[in-house]
Structure formats: structure tokens, C-alpha cells
Enzyme design. Structure first.
Site, PDB file in Angstrom:
ATOM      1  N   ASN A  15     -86.609 -49.760  44.933  1.00 23.19           N
ATOM      2  CA  ASN A  15     -87.855 -50.522  44.964  1.00 23.19           C
ATOM      3  C   ASN A  15     -88.656 -50.217  43.705  1.00 23.19           C
ATOM      4  OD1 ASN A  15     -89.737 -48.248  45.486  1.00 23.19           O
ATOM      5  ND2 ASN A  15     -88.488 -48.065  47.324  1.00 23.19           N
ATOM      6  N   ASP A  31     -86.393 -48.185  53.731  1.00 26.64           N
ATOM      7  CA  ASP A  31     -86.313 -48.144  55.194  1.00 26.64           C
ATOM      8  C   ASP A  31     -84.870 -48.205  55.678  1.00 26.64           C
ATOM      9  OD1 ASP A  31     -89.043 -47.908  55.856  1.00 26.64           O
ATOM     10  OD2 ASP A  31     -89.352 -50.001  55.291  1.00 26.64           O
ATOM     11  N   LYS A  80     -65.893 -48.672  43.261  1.00 31.03           N
ATOM     12  CA  LYS A  80     -66.657 -49.840  42.834  1.00 31.03           C
ATOM     13  C   LYS A  80     -66.109 -51.106  43.509  1.00 31.03           C
ATOM     14  CE  LYS A  80     -68.055 -52.411  38.819  1.00 31.03           C
ATOM     15  NZ  LYS A  80     -67.619 -52.878  37.524  1.00 31.03           N
ATOM     16  N   PRO A  92     -83.847 -42.220  58.217  1.00 33.25           N
ATOM     17  CA  PRO A  92     -84.803 -41.431  59.017  1.00 33.25           C
ATOM     18  C   PRO A  92     -86.206 -41.632  58.470  1.00 33.25           C
ATOM     19  CG  PRO A  92     -83.501 -39.998  57.569  1.00 33.25           C
ATOM     20  CD  PRO A  92     -82.911 -41.379  57.464  1.00 33.25           C
ATOM     21  N   ASP A  93     -87.190 -41.668  59.355  1.00 32.21           N
ATOM     22  CA  ASP A  93     -88.587 -41.751  58.912  1.00 32.21           C
ATOM     23  C   ASP A  93     -89.051 -40.312  58.654  1.00 32.21           C
ATOM     24  OD1 ASP A  93     -91.416 -41.849  58.766  1.00 32.21           O
ATOM     25  OD2 ASP A  93     -91.362 -43.822  59.723  1.00 32.21           O
ATOM     26  N   ILE A  94     -89.160 -39.969  57.382  1.00 27.75           N
ATOM     27  CA  ILE A  94     -89.430 -38.577  57.009  1.00 27.75           C
ATOM     28  C   ILE A  94     -90.824 -38.164  57.482  1.00 27.75           C
ATOM     29  CG2 ILE A  94     -89.370 -36.909  55.113  1.00 27.75           C
ATOM     30  CD1 ILE A  94     -87.879 -39.146  53.503  1.00 27.75           C
ATOM     31  N   PHE A 142     -98.871 -42.517  53.576  1.00 25.27           N
ATOM     32  CA  PHE A 142     -99.387 -43.659  52.819  1.00 25.27           C
ATOM     33  C   PHE A 142     -99.002 -44.935  53.542  1.00 25.27           C
ATOM     34  CE2 PHE A 142    -101.142 -42.659  48.592  1.00 25.27           C
ATOM     35  CZ  PHE A 142    -101.151 -41.278  48.718  1.00 25.27           C
ATOM     36  N   LYS A 189    -100.608 -47.616  62.151  1.00 26.51           N
ATOM     37  CA  LYS A 189     -99.526 -46.818  61.557  1.00 26.51           C
ATOM     38  C   LYS A 189     -99.791 -45.320  61.718  1.00 26.51           C
ATOM     39  CE  LYS A 189     -97.397 -48.788  58.207  1.00 26.51           C
ATOM     40  NZ  LYS A 189     -97.272 -49.464  56.921  1.00 26.51           N
ATOM     41  N   LYS A 207     -97.033 -43.065  63.610  1.00 30.04           N
ATOM     42  CA  LYS A 207     -96.289 -42.031  62.887  1.00 30.04           C
ATOM     43  C   LYS A 207     -96.717 -40.624  63.283  1.00 30.04           C
ATOM     44  CE  LYS A 207     -94.626 -44.823  59.309  1.00 30.04           C
ATOM     45  NZ  LYS A 207     -93.466 -44.740  58.442  1.00 30.04           N
TER      46      LYS A 207
HETATM   47  N1  CTP Z   1     -92.014 -42.963  55.000  1.00 29.59           N
HETATM   48  C1  CTP Z   1     -91.150 -41.913  55.163  1.00 29.59           C
HETATM   49  N2  CTP Z   1     -89.843 -42.158  55.480  1.00 29.59           N
HETATM   50  C2  CTP Z   1     -89.394 -43.423  55.654  1.00 29.59           C
HETATM   51  C3  CTP Z   1     -90.275 -44.498  55.484  1.00 29.59           C
HETATM   52  C4  CTP Z   1     -91.597 -44.232  55.161  1.00 29.59           C
HETATM   53  O1  CTP Z   1     -91.555 -40.773  55.001  1.00 29.59           O
HETATM   54  N3  CTP Z   1     -88.119 -43.614  55.965  1.00 29.59           N
HETATM   55  C5  CTP Z   1     -93.443 -42.677  54.706  1.00 29.59           C
HETATM   56  C6  CTP Z   1     -93.895 -43.111  53.338  1.00 29.59           C
HETATM   57  O2  CTP Z   1     -93.734 -42.085  52.378  1.00 29.59           O
HETATM   58  C7  CTP Z   1     -95.358 -43.437  53.587  1.00 29.59           C
HETATM   59  C8  CTP Z   1     -95.340 -44.010  54.991  1.00 29.59           C
HETATM   60  O3  CTP Z   1     -94.209 -43.427  55.613  1.00 29.59           O
HETATM   61  O4  CTP Z   1     -96.149 -42.261  53.639  1.00 29.59           O
HETATM   62  C9  CTP Z   1     -95.198 -45.501  54.929  1.00 29.59           C
HETATM   63  O5  CTP Z   1     -94.648 -45.928  56.101  1.00 29.59           O
HETATM   64  P1  CTP Z   1     -93.870 -47.296  56.261  1.00 29.59           P
HETATM   65  O6  CTP Z   1     -93.600 -47.487  57.701  1.00 29.59           O
HETATM   66  O7  CTP Z   1     -92.717 -47.388  55.332  1.00 29.59           O
HETATM   67  O8  CTP Z   1     -94.985 -48.212  55.846  1.00 29.59           O
HETATM   68  P2  CTP Z   1     -95.006 -49.287  54.768  1.00 29.59           P
HETATM   69  O9  CTP Z   1     -94.262 -48.882  53.537  1.00 29.59           O
HETATM   70  O10 CTP Z   1     -96.450 -49.517  54.592  1.00 29.59           O
HETATM   71  O11 CTP Z   1     -94.175 -50.468  55.423  1.00 29.59           O
HETATM   72  P3  CTP Z   1     -94.284 -51.282  56.815  1.00 29.59           P
HETATM   73  O12 CTP Z   1     -95.598 -51.940  56.738  1.00 29.59           O
HETATM   74  O13 CTP Z   1     -93.115 -52.138  56.724  1.00 29.59           O
HETATM   75  O14 CTP Z   1     -94.187 -50.340  57.969  1.00 29.59           O
END
Ligand code: CTP
Length: 399
Positions: free
Chosen positions: A208, A276, A286, A303-305, A323, A337, A341
Site C-alpha cells: 500500500n 488486511d 515465479k 492477524p490483527d496486530i 490509528f 473501531k 479493537k
Molecule cells: N492494524 C493492525 N493489524 C492489522 C490491521 C490493522 O495492527 N492486521 C492496526 C493499524 O496499525 C491501525 C489500526 O489497526 O492502528 C487500523 O485498523 P484497520 O481495521 O486496518 O482500520 P483501517 O485501516 O482504518 O481500515 P478499515 O476502515 O477497513 O477497518
């Protein structure tokens, strides 16, 4: 200022050693005491006499020197400092440190110390670029060693590229950051930053547009207030700040593992733009064009860290900051959010097209806490970072 600080300066064997004599002067000008240790190779470049004359301290060179051992053993020497600095850090010294060798005074001190270690590498370009040195640098960063430089430029050996030792004043700045007595002194903070790269095959990836500018600025601001910062960064354009431990990663999974490995921490700030999804059927080789037509990529969730750290039952950082990048209903989405989270604060950005925020130098932030939403005026990413760092310091020093 470094008044009252004691720095053990290990001078390795490299042409840059002459700059370490200037480093001694600069540190002393700022009030530090510098105790020099010269390796055997270091003594080929500067003499113990010049180091001791500039430092006005005894210079240590030998592991097995009975007089020294009677006065101060190597273990004591390694603990008696506020910071251990290696400048220049040669490829050989870095390899010894990464491998845990202890066969001379310098390497023994580096193994025995309970203090932070900062190194300023200096070597030929190819030696710096060599896979072994890069591997060692990564290992040392993961061990919490602060690496300053090397800089790019003309080298004494006639080549050009990265390998020149950082200038004495750059090293001084990193030492000051490492020894800072600010409001975040003794606080350890993990910061994630940059994009992640999710491989499709060995040469292609999904990424990204995150530049890592906001994450880098936050790490710098926290470090300037005295925090020990572990900076876990994807492949970002922005240069990581000096004076922080950098843990480079590529994928979301690697970022997840690196963050958990670097806990416990007092706070964690998640500024990374984590992918994501990753490609579940990424190829070992390749992917070639051919009669089978275009490839289909199958995605699986990363994984959502942030959520994984915010949800920790044991060892959760006291303050977890996420963020949110939003384009509509910023406050409403970011408030939801925060709850989803499980983090304490959300720094919400309005990244709708036309704001110029994505990739720009400014940011418009709404801070979401359990007290509600606070819209900050539009300011530079550096100013956002400093304001956030001060609020983090207040929160950690409260209670
Ligand atoms: N984050 C993370 N691990 C992931 C995805 C996101 O730690 N796999 C953290 C990012 O570093 C940020 C926050 O989660 O602090 C953003 O969450 P995210 O759900 O990705 O929100 P957006 O990027 O705003 O996207 P969306 O609106 O699609 O949820």
C-alpha cells in the site's frame, strides 16, 4: 546535555577510528566522562596515549591485565557506564557481538554489560552490504542494540556507498537520545510503522502507499522524550530515526511476531498500514505466463496486530494506541473501531481525497479516547507526533 553521564567507548580497528578521538572531545564538551577501550586492531589506528590524553581517563586494552583486574574487572567496567558505545564498529566486531563471542576485552564487555549498547558501523561498502553483515545488523537490532549510520559517501578505500561511520555529532545526538532524562525515561514503547509487503511469488507482492512518515515521526518524538523505542517497520520510504532499535519486517505476520517478541512494553503505538489480507496461494517460484491463463489469487486474513495486543490478558501494555484511516464520518467510525479493537486511544485521520494527507507532510487528526473525541487542528506530521508523545508521557506518568 550529558553532564554526569559515563560512556564506555570501544574503539574498533578501522580508518574511522580517528573520528572517535573527535567523538571523545564532543562528549566531554557536553559534560560526559568517556572511558576508552581500544581493541587490538583499534590500536593500529589510534594510540592508547592519544585516547587517554583526550579522555583524561585510563584506557583499557587487555582482558588479562592483572593490574586492571585488581583495579576494576572487566565485568565491573561493563556495568560502570550509563551507555556502551562502539565506534567504529567493524564487520568483525559486529559479527562477534551477534554471535556472542567473548575472546577479548571489547567482546567480553559487550557480553557482560547490563547497559544499552549503541554502535556506529564503519567498513567497506561491500562488507556492509554483505549478507552476513546485514544478518548480523538485524540480529543486533533485535537484541536491542542501537545502530547509528553508516552514512553513504566516498570511502577511504576509494569506493562509494554506505559504509562511512556517522559523523561524531550524529553519534552524539543518538547518545543523547539514548540517555535522555525526559518524561518517558525508563519507558519502553513499541511503535509499528510503514506498509507491509505480502508476497504473490518470490518477485511480486501486494503493498500500500504508506510512506511510514507518521510512524517515523512518532518514534523520533517518543525517543526525544527519553523512551526506549522499538521501531517495528515494514519496507517504508521514510528513514527510521537514529537512536531507536529498528526491527525491519516485510509481512503482516512478521510484524505480528516481532511486536509480540518485543513485549512487554509500557505502551504500544500502531501506526503501520498493515495489509488486511495476504495471498494464501503465494507461489514458491515465479509465476510464469502460459497456457493456463491468468493466475487467480486467493486471499486469507492477516492477524490483527493491534487487536491481538490490546486483547492480551497477561502482559498488555498499559497504553495501546491505534490509528484509523477514514474517509467519511471520521469520529463515528473511529469510535466504533476503538471499542472493536479494544485499544485505549485511536488517532483517526481523515484521508479522503483532496485532504492531501496520504503521502503528504500534514495531518488532520481526531483523538478518540474513553473521554470522547478531540479534533486537533491541521498540523505537520512532526507536530502530531510531538503532541501525541506528550499525551502518552502524561498518561504513563499518571497513576
Ligand atoms: N492494524 C493492525 N493489524 C492489522 C490491521 C490493522 O495492527 N492486521 C492496526 C493499524 O496499525 C491501525 C489500526 O489497526 O492502528 C487500523 O485498523 P484497520 O481495521 O486496518 O482500520 P483501517 O485501516 O482504518 O481500515 P478499515 O476502515 O477497513 O477497518
Amino acid at each position: 546535555m550529558l553532564a554526569g553521564k559515563r560512556i564506555l567507548l570501544i574503539i574498533g580497528g578501522g580508518i574511522a577510528a580517528f573520528k572517535s578521538l573527535d567523538l571523545i572531545r564532543r562528549l566531554r564538551e557536553r559534560g560526559a566522562t568517556v572511558v576508552p577501550v581500544l581493541t587490538k586492531a583499534g590500536q593500529e589506528f589510534v594510540t592508547p596515549l592519544s585516547a587517554s590524553a583526550l579522555a583524561a581517563e585510563k584506557v583499557y586494552t587487555d582482558l588479562f591485565n592483572l593490574t586492571d583486574e585488581a583495579e576494576m574487572g572487566h565485568i565491573e567496567l561493563s556495568r560502570d557506564a550509563d551507555l556502551v558505545v562502539v565506534a567504529p564498529a567493524t564487520a568483525d566486531l559486529m559479527a562477534k557481538m551477534a554471535g556472542g563471542h567473548a575472546n577479548d576485552l571489547a567482546s567480553t564487555i559487550l557480553m557482560a554489560t547490563d547497559k544499552r549498547v549503541l554502535i556506529a558501523p564503519a567498513m567497506n561498502v561491500r562488507m556492509w552490504d554483505h549478507a552476513a553483515t546485514q544478518r548480523n545488523a538485524t540480529t543486533l537490532q533485535q537484541d536491542g542494540v542501537i545502530i547509528v549510520g553508516p552514512n553513504e559517501g566516498d570511502m577511504a578505500c576509494g569506493e562509494y556507498g554506505p559504509g562511512r561511520m556517522a559523523e561524531p555529532l550524529e553519534i552524539v545526538a543518538a547518545i543523547e537520545a539514548a540517555l535522555n532524562d525526559g518524561p518517558l525515561k525508563d519507558k519502553r514503547i513499541v511503535v509499528t510503522s510503514g506498509p507491509t509487503h505480502e508476497p504473490i511469488d518470490p518477485v511480486r507482492y501486494i503493498a500500500n502507499r504508506s510512506s511510514g512518515a507518521q510512524g517515523s515521526a512518532i518514534a523520533r518524538a517518543l525517543s526525544a522524550l527519553g523512551a526506549e523505542v522499538v521501531f517495528v517497520t515494514g519496507p517504508a520510504e521514510a528513514r527510521p530515526p537514529d537512536g531507536v532499535s529498528v526491527v525491519p519486517v516485510q509481512t503482516a505476520q512478521e510484524m505480528h511476531d516481532a511486536v509480540h517478541k518485543n513485549l512487554p512494553a509500557d505502551a504500544a503505538v500502531f501506526a503501520a498500514a498493515v495489509a488486511d489480507w495476504r495471498v494464501e496461494n503465494s507461489a514458491e517460484q515465479k509465476i510464469k505466463k502460459g497456457p493456463d491463463g491468468t493466475p487467480s489469487l486467493k486471499f486469507t486474513e492477516n492477524p490483527d496486530i493491534l487487536a491481538s495486543v490490546a486483547g492480551l490478558e497477561v502482559g498488555r501494555p498499559r497504553l495501546v494506541v491505534g490509528f484509523a484511516a477514514e474517509t467519511t464520518n471520521v469520529t463515528e467510525h473511529a469510535t466504533a473501531k476503538r471499542l472493536r479493537k479494544g485499544c485505549d486511544w485511536i488517532v483517526a485521520n481523515d484521508v479522503s481525497p483532496g485532504t492531501g494527507i496520504m503521502g503528504g507532510s500534514e495531518n488532520a487528526v481526531t483523538m478518540i479516547t474513553d473521554q470522547g473525541a478531540d479534533a486537533w487542528p491541521r498540523m505537520t506530521k512532526d507536530e502530531v507526533a510531538r503532541k501525541l508523545a506528550h499525551q502518552i508521557a502524561e498518561a504513563l506518568n499518571d497513576a
